[in-house]
Scaffold this active site. Sequence first.
Site, PDB file in Angstrom:
ATOM      1  N   ARG A 152       0.826  -1.223   0.000  1.00 56.44           N
ATOM      2  CA  ARG A 152       0.000   0.000   0.000  1.00 56.44           C
ATOM      3  C   ARG A 152       0.854   1.265   0.000  1.00 56.44           C
ATOM      4  O   ARG A 152       0.448   2.304  -0.501  1.00 56.44           O
ATOM      5  CB  ARG A 152      -0.929  -0.071   1.228  1.00 56.44           C
ATOM      6  CG  ARG A 152      -2.050   0.939   1.274  1.00 56.44           C
ATOM      7  CD  ARG A 152      -3.004   0.592   2.410  1.00 56.44           C
ATOM      8  NE  ARG A 152      -3.581   1.773   3.033  1.00 56.44           N
ATOM      9  CZ  ARG A 152      -4.768   2.299   2.713  1.00 56.44           C
ATOM     10  NH1 ARG A 152      -5.513   1.722   1.797  1.00 56.44           N
ATOM     11  NH2 ARG A 152      -5.221   3.362   3.323  1.00 56.44           N
ATOM     12  N   LEU A 159      -7.145   8.629  -0.425  1.00 56.90           N
ATOM     13  CA  LEU A 159      -7.176   7.163  -0.480  1.00 56.90           C
ATOM     14  C   LEU A 159      -7.908   6.718   0.781  1.00 56.90           C
ATOM     15  O   LEU A 159      -7.545   7.106   1.895  1.00 56.90           O
ATOM     16  CB  LEU A 159      -5.735   6.619  -0.483  1.00 56.90           C
ATOM     17  CG  LEU A 159      -5.526   5.130  -0.184  1.00 56.90           C
ATOM     18  CD1 LEU A 159      -6.265   4.253  -1.186  1.00 56.90           C
ATOM     19  CD2 LEU A 159      -4.035   4.794  -0.220  1.00 56.90           C
ATOM     20  N   SER A 160      -8.952   5.901   0.607  1.00 51.40           N
ATOM     21  CA  SER A 160      -9.770   5.475   1.755  1.00 51.40           C
ATOM     22  C   SER A 160      -8.961   4.647   2.741  1.00 51.40           C
ATOM     23  O   SER A 160      -7.983   3.992   2.377  1.00 51.40           O
ATOM     24  CB  SER A 160     -10.945   4.621   1.276  1.00 51.40           C
ATOM     25  OG  SER A 160     -11.799   5.376   0.464  1.00 51.40           O
ATOM     26  N   GLN A 161      -9.428   4.653   3.991  1.00 51.85           N
ATOM     27  CA  GLN A 161      -8.785   3.831   5.021  1.00 51.85           C
ATOM     28  C   GLN A 161      -8.922   2.344   4.641  1.00 51.85           C
ATOM     29  O   GLN A 161      -9.877   1.964   3.944  1.00 51.85           O
ATOM     30  CB  GLN A 161      -9.428   4.097   6.378  1.00 51.85           C
ATOM     31  CG  GLN A 161     -10.828   3.558   6.523  1.00 51.85           C
ATOM     32  CD  GLN A 161     -11.587   4.203   7.667  1.00 51.85           C
ATOM     33  OE1 GLN A 161     -12.136   5.287   7.525  1.00 51.85           O
ATOM     34  NE2 GLN A 161     -11.599   3.535   8.792  1.00 51.85           N
TER      35      GLN A 161
END
Length: 247
Positions: free
Chosen positions: A67, A93-95
């Site tokens: 990531r 960017l989403s969790q």
Amino acid sequence: MNASDFPRLKNITSAKAAIPPTSEAVPAPRDKHTPDYTWARVAMVERLREQGIIHPKILAAMNTLAREQFVDEALRMRVYDDCSLPIGQGQTLSQPYIVGRMTQLLLSAAIPVKRVLEIGTGSGYQAAVLAHCGCMVFTIERIEAFLAVAKARHRALGLLNIRYLHRDGFKGWPSQAPFDGIIVTAAPAIVPAELKAQLAIGGRLIVPVGEQGETQRLTVITRTENSFHSQQFDAVSFVPMLPGEQS
Ligand code: SAH
């Protein structure tokens, strides 16, 4: 969440067993100066499991994908934390939990989920998770600059099952429709009708719906033979889905 979310997981007794050992999944750091995020990634996957992400393919994908390669170097230390991160141009960017949650809702459709449309390529991480799960991914982004960067990241990871389009995602990708699943990673005020129309029968559209500043809900629209069925899940906070294109 209830058990009917996972109709295709009935025979799985242990999601843990399907995860490749970390030593196989993550390449060793290049030299002693390259930070090693292996344990942060393992901890993230453990946390995802506790949070209810049980789909083996999703856990394996998130266990394998680095990531940290999807954000600026200055943010890498925080990339495995339970929070969203800026990716430039006011986008995020989403969790990890939200990525896992949306992917799980998508893959839990009653039909095999092979062809997936993503709206909002952004960093390319969500598309990479889907590609790693074995989907053929069609991803649309309104900001052209994001597309080139995401594409290069995917190529570097050897992910070839992703197609890209610079376009306003409200229109979807009619020439490639129908899709077994559609995932929208920015929030429209209402569910876009064009996207519903591009769903296959039995397919699911996963979309955070709501005005900015008000509660948005993760919404799942399932296409049936003659109509659409809508369910609401988690309260979420996404950047707005905007009309038009930008370079
Ligand atoms: N899935 C991304 C999340 C990016 S944030 C990731 O994994 O990083 C949301 C993205 O949606 C932004 O890149 C934004 O530019 C894009 N977006 C917003 N409205 C859009 C629209 N109408 N069509 C296509 N992309 C859109």
